[in-house]
Design an enzyme around this catalytic site. Structure first.
Site, PDB file in Angstrom:
ATOM      1  N   CYS A  13      54.430  64.025  23.295  1.00 21.36           N
ATOM      2  CA  CYS A  13      53.786  65.348  23.399  1.00 21.36           C
ATOM      3  C   CYS A  13      53.740  65.871  24.829  1.00 21.36           C
ATOM      4  CB  CYS A  13      52.372  65.298  22.831  1.00 21.36           C
ATOM      5  SG  CYS A  13      52.302  64.865  21.096  1.00 21.36           S
ATOM      6  N   GLN A  54      62.627  62.823   7.456  1.00 23.92           N
ATOM      7  CA  GLN A  54      62.099  63.708   8.492  1.00 23.92           C
ATOM      8  C   GLN A  54      60.590  63.514   8.623  1.00 23.92           C
ATOM      9  OE1 GLN A  54      63.595  65.463  10.644  1.00 23.92           O
ATOM     10  NE2 GLN A  54      65.588  66.069   9.872  1.00 23.92           N
ATOM     11  N   GLU A 113      77.794  58.103   4.616  1.00 23.60           N
ATOM     12  CA  GLU A 113      76.712  57.601   5.448  1.00 23.60           C
ATOM     13  C   GLU A 113      77.006  56.151   5.836  1.00 23.60           C
ATOM     14  OE1 GLU A 113      73.677  56.586   7.587  1.00 23.60           O
ATOM     15  OE2 GLU A 113      73.795  58.670   6.913  1.00 23.60           O
ATOM     16  N   CYS A 142      69.993  67.865  16.049  1.00 25.45           N
ATOM     17  CA  CYS A 142      68.692  67.612  16.686  1.00 25.45           C
ATOM     18  C   CYS A 142      68.832  67.551  18.201  1.00 25.45           C
ATOM     19  CB  CYS A 142      68.062  66.334  16.151  1.00 25.45           C
ATOM     20  SG  CYS A 142      69.076  64.853  16.375  1.00 25.45           S
TER      21      CYS A 142
END
Length: 456
Positions: A83, A286, A336, A411
């Site tokens: 953060c 997620q 994958e 991302c």
């Protein structure tokens, strides 16, 4: 004699933020990075490290604050490693992330409108997964918390974390009390001694199911397992899974050598796009369920899938995008690397009756040509690679497969731009971009880019 510390104090004007949200300033020939500083601010800082003409500084005080500066509400801000943008108000965080996307695309030679980042109405308490480490507190013994910034072997208390839901954090005090009552010590990754390693907390936002997984070094039995069950079940609402996970590897990374169910089931469930996904200890899902729903809706909007489409879903994970597309297209093949994720995707497809969805396990760059040939024509390629990007080889193979449309979910804006450089020469043009904030108060941003083949 002059005060050496005073001589080192730098009076700086912050010129911008780097990709990590760190303030940047110039001092002679040096480029100075000041964590916690914002553009336009005048600050005092001291050098902490130097590498040639790059200086890592430590903020002492803000002399002239930016209008976007706010008081960070978390009691552990600055100590905890997460953060790092709490001192920047939320609309300014979204503007910063939009600039990151625009600059990354511009470096790739892409000029396109980037709309405002899709943020959260309530950017707190959003995580559905929390990883905590055990550490030693000289005043009280074992403590659970987050790694301290710059001192990875120390932990900052988890109490008061504002991005984790309180229903999950309720487990922290219960587990700490159990560990202290049984005289258990924290694992030290420097000496590879001790027992308690990490505590993994997960929840299904849509289902209300919660998991508490205790990760330890190797042992034949878990001391006080019954007391742990009682303590955790008393304080965690919706507890569905209490696990003991043994990790005998010397490194800090999670490696599951053995799992024992202490209470309930081995996995919880989360719902996304009308399907229920099993979420086990190691499952990737997620960590922001609300924004994951918006991400899925954005991908479906930009994909513009048609009933005649043959679709490749690369780096497909448990098949979230492929399974959502399956009822809308002719055929879809997901690729994958992680075998467990592929098995999960296959089970979900079978349970949903999606006979037109296949999933392959292995490296994308090796399986892509064969999968494309098996589709009998590729109309749409969807890819969602890791932070390191898909890589030039994969992007060129996508170009040679010649799909009419490509939807790239990223991302990391930097690797997104680097990957696009390899695809654009095959006759593709970026015509739509969406950016979403899945990780408020951090520099991370999710980007969805739609490309169309216009010729070569």
């Amino acid at each position: 004699m002059p005060d050496q510390a005073a001589e080192q104090v730098m009076d700086l004007r912050i010129e911008g933020l780097d990709a990590e949200g760190v303030g940047l300033a110039s001092r002679g020939a040096d480029r100075v990075r000041i964590p916690g500083a914002l553009p336009g601010e005048r600050v005092e800082a001291i050098p902490a490290r130097r590498h040639r003409h790059r200086v890592e500084g430590r903020l002492l005080r803000v002399l002239e604050p930016a209008p976007e500066r706010v008081a960070a509400p978390c009691p552990h801000y600055g100590e905890c490693g997460g953060c790092s943008l709490q001192h920047l108000d939320y609309p300014a965080q979204l503007a910063f992330k939009r600039r990151r996307v625009k600059e990354a695309l511009a470096r790739a030679g892409v000029t396109v409108d980037v709309p405002s980042v899709i943020g959260m109405e309530e950017p707190w308490g959003y995580r559905n997964k929390v990883d905590l480490s055990f550490g030693h507190d000289p005043s009280r013994g074992v403590r659970l918390g987050f790694h301290r910034r710059g001192r990875w072997h120390e932990v900052v208390p988890a109490a008061g974390c504002l991005i984790a839901p309180p229903e999950l954090l309720a487990a922290v005090r219960a587990v700490e009390g159990w560990a202290l009552a049984h005289g258990l010590d924290a694992y030290d990754p420097r000496t590879h001694t001790g027992f308690l390693r990490t505590l993994l907390l997960r929840e299904g936002r849509a289902t209300g199911q919660r998991m508490v997984a205790l990760v330890t070094a190797g042992a034949e039995a878990l001391p006080g397992a019954g007391a742990l069950r009682e303590a955790v079940a008393r304080v965690v609402p919706g507890l569905r899974s209490l696990l003991w996970v043994v990790n005998e590897a010397p490194s800090d990374a999670l490696k599951v050598d053995r799992v024992q169910v202490l209470w309930g089931e081995e996995a919880i469930e989360e719902e996304l796009g009308g399907l229920r996904y099993p979420v086990a200890v190691e499952s990737f899902f997620q960590t922001n369920t609300l924004q994951a729903r918006r991400l899925l809706a954005t991908v479906l909007e930009l994909a513009k899938a048609a009933p005649t489409d043959g679709v490749l879903d690369l780096f497909c994970g448990v098949g979230t995008f492929a399974l959502a597309l399956s009822p809308r297209v002719r055929n879809v093949v997901g690729i994958e690397w992680v075998e467990e994720a592929v098995q999960s995707a296959r089970r979900l497809a079978e349970a949903a009756g999606f006979s037109n969805a296949r999933f392959l396990a292995g490296p994308v760059r090796l399986l892509l040509p064969e999968a494309a040939a098996g589709l009998g024509g590729v109309d749409l390629v969807l890819l969602d690679p890791p932070r390191s990007g898909a890589g030039g080889k994969v992007m060129r193979k996508i170009g040679r497969a010649a799909p009419r449309r490509v939807v790239y979910v990223s991302c990391n804006p930097q690797t997104l731009g680097e990957d696009l450089v390899h695809l654009l020469p095959f006759g593709y043009r970026v015509n739509q971009v969406r950016a979403l904030d899945l990780f408020p108060h951090t520099p991370h941003v999710e980007t969805v880019v739609r490309l169309e083949r216009t010729g070569r």
